[in-house]
Design a protein around this motif. Sequence first.
Motif, short mmCIF file in Angstrom:
data_model
loop_
_atom_site.label_atom_id
_atom_site.label_comp_id
_atom_site.label_asym_id
_atom_site.label_seq_id
_atom_site.Cartn_x
_atom_site.Cartn_y
_atom_site.Cartn_z
N ASN A 190 -24.45 14.56 -30.48
CA ASN A 190 -24.47 15.92 -30.61
C ASN A 190 -24.60 16.61 -28.78
O ASN A 190 -25.58 16.66 -28.54
CB ASN A 190 -25.64 16.70 -31.28
N LEU A 292 -19.87 16.07 -31.14
CA LEU A 292 -19.80 17.34 -31.16
C LEU A 292 -20.13 18.06 -29.58
O LEU A 292 -21.03 18.04 -29.18
CB LEU A 292 -21.23 17.90 -31.90
N GLN A 333 -20.30 23.24 -39.24
CA GLN A 333 -20.71 22.08 -38.39
C GLN A 333 -21.25 20.93 -39.33
O GLN A 333 -20.84 19.80 -39.14
CB GLN A 333 -21.87 22.59 -37.39
#
Length: 376
Positions: A190, A292, A333
């Motif tokens: 992330n 991400l 997401q």
Amino acid sequence: MIPFDPAAQALRVALARRHDDPAVEAARERWAAYDAHAEHLTGRFAGLYAVRSFAYVQPVHLQRGVPARLRKPYATRVSYTDWGPEDAPLLICGGGVVNSAMRFAFLAADLRGSHRVICMDWLGRGRSGWLADEREYTRATYVEQLKQLVAHLGEAARRPFTLLGSSMGGTVAIDYAARHPARVGRLVLNDVGPFIPRARRRRRAETLARFYVFPTPDDLTRRVGASQKHDGPVSDDIRRFVAYHQTRWSDDNAGRVYRHDVRALHAYRDEAKTSLSQWDAWARIRCPVLVLHGMQSDALSQRTLDRMRRGHALTVAHIPDTGHTPVLADRHQTACIADWLRGEGAAAEFSVPHAAVRGDGDTNDSIASFSENLRS
């Protein structure tokens, strides 16, 4: 030494001298209202998870810098939240340098129908215990903590599992996956990669490595707004939820303080004097990787992403209007992550538009696919 805070000291004196002081009573009422609202927000997850712990043992070889006469193995508590069926595929989540496990609550609630989601508080953070010496707060210690968590989970971690790391948690995940490739079946990063420039790390560390006292909810709200300004479009309720679990009430300071050992942040400040470089570890990773990427991130650059692709078939999800790091509370997401965990789609690169804000009490128990969410 804890820095002197005039506002907190003034409130302590007022509490001691004048229990009927209108300003003190007003502060109490504001905190009572804040707590009631935060507990209401937390109530949306009632019954969906359990808070568990295990006894982490700090080995002698990770006590470098500690005088030899003081080195010996010792135990401290590690806390984690446990979501989903025990026999479901395992997903282990680790947060950033000041995150608590509850920052993953929305993701875990969305994925608990298909996965067992374990969200761990790093040592010195959240509800986990503290280490004996500041010099023991190192990435090597956090990798060891992850290793001991996997051993603690036993049969549940026998099959290859997925690791998800936000920021610092991603750097720990990279090291762990490189050392234990047979254990990690998939890796989710992330907004973090194998390189973070020194200037960015130092700037962040200088902000974090301080003792903060929030005498009123307004002070906490202002601080949260400043610290989370790069997290992307997030509702005020979600910001309050994250801040509530990231802090705790302190009678001594007559306000809320961060729920972490400030020495851990001092250790991070010392480490941040140099750039983070994990390219050797990255070269040893063979499992599928989802990145991400906050499109306004100052921690994960396009140059780093380009280098990460050499020899790796990455899936990269770009998140607009977001820096470091996405909160992972947005339905699009979490649905994107769910799709990828199911193995849908080959290595690809795409953008993830923002979903509508979650409603009060919305945990989205039966998550739709990313593409279905986009059509809805």
